[in-house]
Design a protein around this motif. Structure first.
Motif, short mmCIF file in Angstrom:
data_model
loop_
_atom_site.label_atom_id
_atom_site.label_comp_id
_atom_site.label_asym_id
_atom_site.label_seq_id
_atom_site.Cartn_x
_atom_site.Cartn_y
_atom_site.Cartn_z
N LEU A 11 32.70 47.08 33.32
CA LEU A 11 32.81 45.72 33.84
C LEU A 11 32.38 44.68 32.80
CD1 LEU A 11 31.41 46.11 37.48
CD2 LEU A 11 33.74 46.49 36.62
N ASP A 12 33.11 43.57 32.75
CA ASP A 12 32.71 42.48 31.87
C ASP A 12 31.72 41.57 32.60
OD1 ASP A 12 34.17 40.75 33.56
OD2 ASP A 12 35.97 40.91 32.33
N ARG A 13 31.26 40.53 31.94
CA ARG A 13 30.21 39.68 32.51
C ARG A 13 30.71 38.92 33.75
NH1 ARG A 13 25.78 39.33 29.49
NH2 ARG A 13 25.10 37.43 30.52
N LEU A 14 31.95 38.49 33.74
CA LEU A 14 32.49 37.82 34.91
C LEU A 14 32.51 38.76 36.11
CD1 LEU A 14 33.88 35.48 36.36
CD2 LEU A 14 36.07 36.27 35.42
N GLN A 15 32.93 39.99 35.89
CA GLN A 15 32.96 40.97 36.97
C GLN A 15 31.57 41.31 37.47
OE1 GLN A 15 35.30 43.81 34.68
NE2 GLN A 15 36.95 43.69 36.19
N LEU A 16 30.62 41.42 36.56
CA LEU A 16 29.24 41.70 36.96
C LEU A 16 28.67 40.56 37.80
CD1 LEU A 16 27.93 43.19 33.60
CD2 LEU A 16 28.16 44.44 35.76
N THR A 17 28.94 39.33 37.38
CA THR A 17 28.47 38.16 38.12
C THR A 17 29.12 38.10 39.50
OG1 THR A 17 28.15 36.94 36.06
CG2 THR A 17 28.29 35.64 38.09
N ARG A 18 30.41 38.39 39.53
CA ARG A 18 31.15 38.40 40.80
C ARG A 18 30.62 39.49 41.72
NH1 ARG A 18 37.20 38.50 39.51
NH2 ARG A 18 36.81 36.29 39.15
N LEU A 19 30.32 40.65 41.16
CA LEU A 19 29.82 41.77 41.97
C LEU A 19 28.49 41.41 42.62
CD1 LEU A 19 30.02 44.74 42.90
CD2 LEU A 19 28.84 45.37 40.78
N ILE A 20 27.59 40.79 41.86
CA ILE A 20 26.28 40.41 42.41
C ILE A 20 26.45 39.44 43.57
CG2 ILE A 20 24.15 39.16 41.91
CD1 ILE A 20 24.41 40.28 39.01
N ALA A 21 27.31 38.42 43.37
CA ALA A 21 27.52 37.43 44.43
C ALA A 21 28.12 38.07 45.68
CB ALA A 21 28.43 36.32 43.91
N ARG A 22 29.02 39.02 45.49
CA ARG A 22 29.67 39.62 46.65
C ARG A 22 28.79 40.65 47.35
NH1 ARG A 22 36.03 39.87 44.57
NH2 ARG A 22 36.17 37.60 44.32
N ILE A 23 27.91 41.29 46.62
CA ILE A 23 26.91 42.13 47.28
C ILE A 23 26.01 41.28 48.16
CG2 ILE A 23 24.84 43.53 46.89
CD1 ILE A 23 26.27 44.73 44.44
N ASP A 24 25.60 40.13 47.65
CA ASP A 24 24.72 39.24 48.41
C ASP A 24 25.38 38.73 49.69
OD1 ASP A 24 22.78 39.56 46.48
OD2 ASP A 24 23.22 37.66 45.46
N ALA A 25 26.71 38.62 49.68
CA ALA A 25 27.42 38.05 50.83
C ALA A 25 28.25 39.08 51.59
CB ALA A 25 28.34 36.92 50.35
N ILE A 26 28.02 40.38 51.33
CA ILE A 26 28.90 41.40 51.91
C ILE A 26 28.89 41.35 53.44
CG2 ILE A 26 27.09 43.18 51.82
CD1 ILE A 26 29.35 45.22 51.25
N PRO A 27 30.07 41.33 54.06
CA PRO A 27 30.15 41.32 55.53
C PRO A 27 30.09 42.75 56.08
CG PRO A 27 32.33 41.02 54.59
CD PRO A 27 31.38 41.12 53.44
N LEU A 28 28.88 43.25 56.29
CA LEU A 28 28.69 44.59 56.86
C LEU A 28 28.77 44.51 58.38
CD1 LEU A 28 25.74 46.15 54.80
CD2 LEU A 28 28.17 46.80 54.72
N PHE A 29 29.61 45.36 58.96
CA PHE A 29 29.81 45.40 60.40
C PHE A 29 29.31 46.74 60.95
CE2 PHE A 29 32.16 41.75 59.64
CZ PHE A 29 32.95 41.31 60.68
N ALA A 30 28.81 46.74 62.15
CA ALA A 30 28.62 47.99 62.89
C ALA A 30 29.98 48.47 63.36
CB ALA A 30 27.70 47.77 64.08
N HIS A 31 30.08 49.75 63.69
CA HIS A 31 31.31 50.29 64.25
C HIS A 31 30.98 51.16 65.46
CE1 HIS A 31 35.19 52.16 64.77
NE2 HIS A 31 35.70 51.35 63.84
N SER A 32 31.72 50.98 66.53
CA SER A 32 31.41 51.71 67.77
C SER A 32 31.56 53.21 67.62
CB SER A 32 32.28 51.19 68.92
OG SER A 32 33.67 51.33 68.63
#
Length: 335
Positions: A11-32
């Protein structure tokens, strides 16, 4: 825990920065389905699933319209469903509805449920018997009714790869359907039954994937193909850091995945549907919706408690993987 460092090497620096931001905002859902046995044989209700999602700090809940038997969303009155939707809003939870069919009648029923509870997304998959080409044709025809069934076009629909069709066939269905509100749902293990590996399946589906089911599986030999054996997250063949990293990085300006549903299925077993020597247009047998049976040699109440523990443990496990990925990305950026 698998090592996230090797996942980030390319991963390049842009991808690393993007990954951190998306981990912080990840929409984790429960599943029945993570509480499948408790909803079939215990007293877990859709309302209890809202409580589970809220208590674990999740973003939402993916719930099948029939989960909960007589307590299911399908069995509720419109007024009861409206109350369920209001409760979800109060808990700041987004609800995604699921059904195990693409037939017009079943989609109409799922749409009615979604409208009553205020959901904006419906997952579906075909369960037709016949040649692969005929299954694809019928499914494309089913999706031709979406604008009639949802004339206000308020809903999004996701087609899940669900054990029988290969990933490139699902992508072809979505593209040929020509509906911009139809995309794909990537399940971590359902390609196994179609004699595909997770990496190959994701590569074929990636441009169209907007939702994900997270689980772990093992592949078993089955008549020359592969059966799918679901297990606790971290105990199977799925490289969680690699898979989550690839999925989180889909989409350039904004994240492509709108929901990562935690679907622990420890004990689920499903047979092979596709084979290396199957020919150009193989036959797909009819099957019932997915289910998991409790083990005969274990008291039911013990199994129900284990399922509840497994579901809670998966939340912690996936968050641990994400935390490790984030830490590794931060360290690499600092170098």
């Amino acid at each position: 825990m698998l090592d996230g460092n090797k996942t980030l090497v390319a991963l390049d620096r842009l991808q690393l920065t993007r990954l951190i931001a998306r981990i912080d905002a990840i929409p984790l859902f429960a599943h029945s389905y993570s509480h499948h046995l408790n909803m079939r044989f215990g007293d877990t209700s859709p309302a209890d699933m809202l409580s589970f999602a809220h208590s674990h700090g999740l973003s939402g809940l993916c719930i099948h319209v029939d989960d909960g038997e007589g307590r299911s969303l399908s069995a509720m009155s419109p007024q009861e469903r409206s109350k369920f939707g209001s409760d979800a809003i109060e808990l700041n939870l987004t609800i995604h509805v699921e059904t195990s069919s693409t037939s017009r009648a079943d989609l109409a029923d799922a749409i009615a449920v979604a409208n009553d509870i205020g959901a904006r997304s419906i997952r579906c998959y075909p369960r037709y018997e016949g040649s692969v080409s005929s299954v694809m044709t019928r499914t494309i025809e089913d999706f031709g009714h979406l604008d009639q069934l949802d004339p206000q076009q308020r809903l999004r629909f996701t087609l899940e790869q669900h054990e029988d069709l290969k990933s490139y066939e699902l992508a072809a269905i979505a593209r040929q359907s020509g509906n911009p509100r139809l995309s794909l749902l990537f399940d971590f293990g359902n390609m196994i039954n179609a004699y595909e590996t997770p990496d190959a399946a994701l590569e074929a589906m990636a441009p169209l994937v907007t939702e994900v089911h997270i689980k772990d599986v093992k592949a078993g030999e089955d008549r020359g193909g592969w059966s799918q054996i679901a297990c606790r997250s971290g105990e199977g063949m799925i490289d969680f850091p690699e898979m989550l990293c690839k999925l989180l990085l889909l989409g350039s300006d904004q994240a492509q995945i709108g929901a990562f549903a935690l679907q622990e299925e420890n004990g689920m077993l499903s047979p092979a549907f596709r084979f290396p020597d199957e020919g150009a247009d193989p036959f797909i047998p009819w099957r019932a919706p997915s289910t998991t049976e409790p083990p005969a040699d274990e008291p039911l109440m013990v199994r129900l408690e284990q399922e509840r523990q497994d579901a809670a443990r998966q939340v912690d496990y996936v968050r641990g993987v994400l935390a490790d990925l984030r830490e590794a990305a931060v360290i690499r950026l600092a170098c």
